[in-house]
Design an enzyme around this catalytic site. Structure first.
Site, PDB file in Angstrom:
ATOM      1  N   ASP A 108       0.847  -1.193   0.000  1.00 29.55           N
ATOM      2  CA  ASP A 108       0.000   0.000   0.000  1.00 29.55           C
ATOM      3  C   ASP A 108       0.887   1.249   0.000  1.00 29.55           C
ATOM      4  O   ASP A 108       1.805   1.358   0.816  1.00 29.55           O
ATOM      5  CB  ASP A 108      -0.859  -0.074   1.285  1.00 29.55           C
ATOM      6  CG  ASP A 108      -1.885   1.039   1.408  1.00 29.55           C
ATOM      7  OD1 ASP A 108      -2.382   1.502   0.370  1.00 29.55           O
ATOM      8  OD2 ASP A 108      -2.192   1.422   2.550  1.00 29.55           O
ATOM      9  N   HIS A 139      -7.877   9.973   4.479  1.00 29.17           N
ATOM     10  CA  HIS A 139      -7.102   9.049   5.299  1.00 29.17           C
ATOM     11  C   HIS A 139      -7.289   9.459   6.756  1.00 29.17           C
ATOM     12  O   HIS A 139      -7.467  10.623   7.052  1.00 29.17           O
ATOM     13  CB  HIS A 139      -5.614   9.154   4.954  1.00 29.17           C
ATOM     14  CG  HIS A 139      -5.256   8.521   3.657  1.00 29.17           C
ATOM     15  ND1 HIS A 139      -4.812   9.238   2.584  1.00 29.17           N
ATOM     16  CD2 HIS A 139      -5.273   7.223   3.253  1.00 29.17           C
ATOM     17  CE1 HIS A 139      -4.556   8.422   1.578  1.00 29.17           C
ATOM     18  NE2 HIS A 139      -4.824   7.181   1.963  1.00 29.17           N
ATOM     19  N   GLY A 189     -11.088   4.212   4.341  1.00 31.54           N
ATOM     20  CA  GLY A 189     -12.392   3.551   4.453  1.00 31.54           C
ATOM     21  C   GLY A 189     -12.957   3.516   5.867  1.00 31.54           C
ATOM     22  O   GLY A 189     -14.053   3.001   6.076  1.00 31.54           O
TER      23      GLY A 189
HETATM   24 ZN   LIG Z   1      -4.253   5.369   1.128  1.00 32.56          ZN
END
Ligand SMILES: [Zn+2]
Length: 286
Positions: A82, A182, A212
């Site tokens: 990521d 974020h 998320g």
């Molecule tokens: Zn991210």
């Protein structure tokens, strides 16, 4: 079961309008709790490692354990990098056994972002590793570190750019900026669903949401209706782990046992993972 890449799991999720959680781990304790949670509810899983966390966990030392954990899990697991910082890091991750990579080039001008991403896709696809591209800028402190942008204003993904980017790079999924941030929010973010709908119609690949955590079930539902098949999730996992440590310290303020202090972390992380998977509908989907 198997260490897999993102392709099959995300294509199916997009088609059937559910989403797979990409849970960021910070150590083996997190990784094991995440895999245990997903295994219990029978969900495919994206075990994600964010480059910002390489400050205190070494990729090359961690990777063999992650690979073993994924191979032994009763569910399909993808190991994903990521926010990789550059091509070199992506190649290192691939050599370590990761099956999916993202290199964060979204801050570059479109043409440069396309050029770098294209190169990553060429290398990754040669060894059956999937690639996540990113367009636009999701603000906030990713992985609880400082932000990369001075103003930290979100830059929304443009529909035409998304179409061109996916076509020219050949990425397997696309992270878009449509209003999430974020790290944890106080209130619910305002998501631009019109934009999301238009992007989803114009590209053939599953979409990814960064940031998320902290969204309502209704928001997740609407995101999944519109092509969002991978949900990056970290802030609320971190919060649950910290809360469990606080609780154990308040119950035993004089303890000097680190295993006692950390004993609640694993169940706390596992609980959050299971609960989110049920909301996102990927349980019993393999
Ligand atoms: Zn991210």
């Amino acid at each position: 079961m198997a260490l897999v890449n993102l392709d099959e799991m995300l294509q199916r999720a997009r088609q059937e309008k559910y989403a797979i959680g990409a849970f960021d781990l910070i150590n083996m304790e997190f990784a094991e709790a995440i895999v245990a949670g997903a295994s219990r509810v029978g969900s495919p899983l994206i075990l994600s490692t964010a480059a910002v966390h390489f400050d205190y966990v070494d990729m090359e030392s961690l990777a063999p354990s992650l690979v073993k954990l994924a191979e032994n899990a009763p569910i399909p697991v993808a190991l994903h990098l990521d926010h990789g910082t550059d091509l070199e890091m992506a190649v290192q991750a691939i050599r370590c056994g990761f099956t999916s990579v993202q290199v964060d080039t979204a801050h570059l001008p479109l043409e440069e972002n396309i050029a770098v991403t294209k190169e990553i896709v060429k290398i990754a696809h040669a060894v059956n590793v999937s690639v996540e591209g990113e367009l636009g800028y999701v603000s906030g402190h990713e992985g609880d570190h400082g932000s990369r942008m001075e103003s930290d204003e979100p830059i929304y993904t443009e529909v035409e750019d998304a179409q061109k980017f996916v076509e020219e790079t050949g990425v397997d999924c696309l992270a878009v900026s449509v209003g999430t941030v974020h790290c944890l929010l106080k209130g619910e973010p305002r998501i631009d669903f019109e934009r999301l709908r238009a992007i989803n119609k114009s590209v053939p690949v599953p979409l990814v949401i960064h940031g998320g955590s902290g969204l309502t079930e209704d928001t997740y539902q609407q995101l999944m209706e519109n092509g969002m098949a991978k949900i990056n999730y970290y802030a609320d996992l971190s919060k649950a782990a910290v809360e469990s440590i606080k609780q154990s310290l308040s119950q035993n303020p004089n303890t000097t046992s680190i295993t006692e202090v950390l004993s609640g972390v694993r169940p706390a992380v596992q609980d959050v993972v299971e609960a989110k998977i049920k909301v996102w509908g990927s349980d019993f989907k393999y």
